[in-house]
Design a protein around this motif. Structure first.
Motif, PDB file in Angstrom:
ATOM      1  N   HIS A  42       0.438  -1.165  -0.008  1.00  0.00           N
ATOM      2  CA  HIS A  42      -0.332   0.267   0.403  1.00  0.00           C
ATOM      3  C   HIS A  42       0.853   1.175   0.458  1.00  0.00           C
ATOM      4  O   HIS A  42       0.103   2.212  -1.117  1.00  0.00           O
ATOM      5  N   ARG A  43       1.552   0.777   0.589  1.00  0.00           N
ATOM      6  CA  ARG A  43       3.185   2.169   0.777  1.00  0.00           C
ATOM      7  C   ARG A  43       3.320   2.617  -0.394  1.00  0.00           C
ATOM      8  O   ARG A  43       3.292   3.837  -0.832  1.00  0.00           O
ATOM      9  N   ILE A  44       3.918   1.557  -1.504  1.00  0.00           N
ATOM     10  CA  ILE A  44       4.968   1.958  -2.750  1.00  0.00           C
ATOM     11  C   ILE A  44       3.276   2.595  -3.172  1.00  0.00           C
ATOM     12  O   ILE A  44       3.645   3.505  -4.760  1.00  0.00           O
ATOM     13  N   VAL A  45       2.032   1.402  -4.121  1.00  0.00           N
ATOM     14  CA  VAL A  45       0.868   2.752  -3.795  1.00  0.00           C
ATOM     15  C   VAL A  45       0.190   3.725  -4.505  1.00  0.00           C
ATOM     16  O   VAL A  45       0.634   4.663  -4.862  1.00  0.00           O
ATOM     17  N   GLU A  46       0.341   4.137  -2.384  1.00  0.00           N
ATOM     18  CA  GLU A  46       0.257   5.255  -2.207  1.00  0.00           C
ATOM     19  C   GLU A  46       1.564   6.202  -2.967  1.00  0.00           C
ATOM     20  O   GLU A  46       1.003   7.790  -2.850  1.00  0.00           O
ATOM     21  N   SER A  47       2.666   6.247  -2.908  1.00  0.00           N
ATOM     22  CA  SER A  47       3.881   6.801  -3.386  1.00  0.00           C
ATOM     23  C   SER A  47       3.538   7.546  -4.407  1.00  0.00           C
ATOM     24  O   SER A  47       4.253   8.154  -5.448  1.00  0.00           O
ATOM     25  N   GLY A  48       3.112   6.347  -5.666  1.00  0.00           N
ATOM     26  CA  GLY A  48       2.648   6.480  -6.721  1.00  0.00           C
ATOM     27  C   GLY A  48       4.001   7.060  -7.584  1.00  0.00           C
ATOM     28  O   GLY A  48       3.790   7.313  -9.030  1.00  0.00           O
ATOM     29  N   GLU A  49       4.840   6.264  -6.947  1.00  0.00           N
ATOM     30  CA  GLU A  49       5.771   6.134  -8.131  1.00  0.00           C
ATOM     31  C   GLU A  49       6.307   4.806  -8.618  1.00  0.00           C
ATOM     32  O   GLU A  49       7.100   4.695  -9.853  1.00  0.00           O
ATOM     33  N   HIS A  50       5.176   3.809  -7.998  1.00  0.00           N
ATOM     34  CA  HIS A  50       5.391   2.694  -9.064  1.00  0.00           C
ATOM     35  C   HIS A  50       4.640   2.965 -11.056  1.00  0.00           C
ATOM     36  O   HIS A  50       4.257   3.750 -11.330  1.00  0.00           O
TER      37      HIS A  50
END
Length: 320
Positions: free
Chosen positions: A302-310
């Protein structure tokens, strides 16, 4: 079985990997032993308490999965134990097993690994239903995709190109813009530096932003254009210039997938199986997977997706 439970509304830390009762197949349902589940922004909203599941749907997050059928209820057609499948869900995917209506189940396309197949159902059904069923995109027309580096964006670029359309994609970094080009986008626009409404005229616009882009989306439509809004990352209330819409003889559609009844989802799933899966099996479209994270570490996903960098999809693997 074990599953991710949202202990209370909040940040990623509220996601807990714990024991829960195994699902049982009801009439018209199969139980899938989950290999992997896709992470979608709707899951993040549900975790925050902003997007509760529809009545009667599992409180466990997860709108898509891949895995193996292990049980079937009555009135199930064309599926049996041992079948490798992926499925569109209303909830319940962040678990070792999930019950799902058989109409929402798809075979794993030839050549796609079982875990990677979890990246397909939500994006394929979203793009097919919105760009082609609602937006009626035709060969030779121009599609504008906002968030071209997202799971939906990366799939929409590939599918529209496979059907002979011109594709323009917006994204906010050089890396994402390059990836959009690699996937087939004819033109890319950095939304941090350029105004897309001044650069493109589109026949169909697939929009995940909502209110913030509403006026500019209408301005970017060709005569007879169709704006399809599927997200509200930029707010839910905006001002619509009906004069501009009338002058273009254009239309605005706002749609959601999760809340649709099973028969409607079944129509979409059949459309995907008949029209999209052959392209995936032929290699014209491939799932774009950013990272596969162990399901017990859903908070990190979830943190990866929230970062918007993926770029593309983040998956949760239930395979130990």
């Amino acid at each position: 079985m074990r599953a991710i439970v949202v202990s209370r509304p909040g940040g990623p830390e509220v996601l807990e990997w714990r024991e829960v009762p195994d699902p049982r197949p009801g009439p018209g349902e199969v139980v899938v032993e989950v290999a992997a589940a896709g992470v979608n922004r709707a899951d993040l909203m549900q975790r925050r308490g902003q997007y509760p599941p529809p009545p009667g749907v599992s409180e466990i997050p997860g709108l898509e999965c891949s895995g193996v059928v292990v049980a079937a209820g009555t009135d199930v057609e064309g599926l049996a134990a041992g079948d490798e499948v992926c499925a569109l869900l209303a909830g319940g995917g962040y678990a070792e097993k999930v019950a799902v209506p058989w109409e929402q189940v798809l075979p794993v396309p030839a050549g796609v690994p079982l875990v990677e197949a979890a990246a397909l159902p939500e994006v394929a059904c979203t793009v097919w239903s919105n760009v082609f069923m609602t937006g009626r995109l035709r060969r030779g027309e121009t599609l504008l995709v906002h968030g071209g580096g997202s799971g939906i964006g990366t799939f929409a670029i590939q599918l529209a190109k496979a059907f002979g359309s011109r594709v323009v994609a917006t994204a906010g970094s050089a890396e994402k813009l390059d990836r959009c080009r690699e996937l087939g986008a004819d033109e890319v626009i950095n939304y941090r530096e350029e105004d897309f409404a001044e650069k493109v005229r589109a026949d169909v616009i697939l929009d995940i932003i909502g209110a913030k882009y509403l006026q500019r989306n209408v301005a970017a439509l060709n005569t007879g254009g169709r704006l399809v809004v599927i997200g509200m990352q930029g707010g839910s209330r905006g001002e619509l210039d009906l004069g501009a819409l009338l002058a273009r003889r254009a239309s605005v559609h706002a749609t959601a997938l999760r809340s649709r009844p099973v028969p409607e989802k079944g129509v979409i799933v059949r459309g995907v199986r008949d029209n999209v899966w052959p392209l995936v099996a032929a290699g014209a479209i491939r799932p774009v997977v950013h990272e596969v994270v162990p399901m017990a570490q859903a908070a990190r996903a979830h943190r990866i997706v929230e970062s918007g960098e993926h770029i593309g999809k983040v998956l949760l693997s239930a395979v130990s």
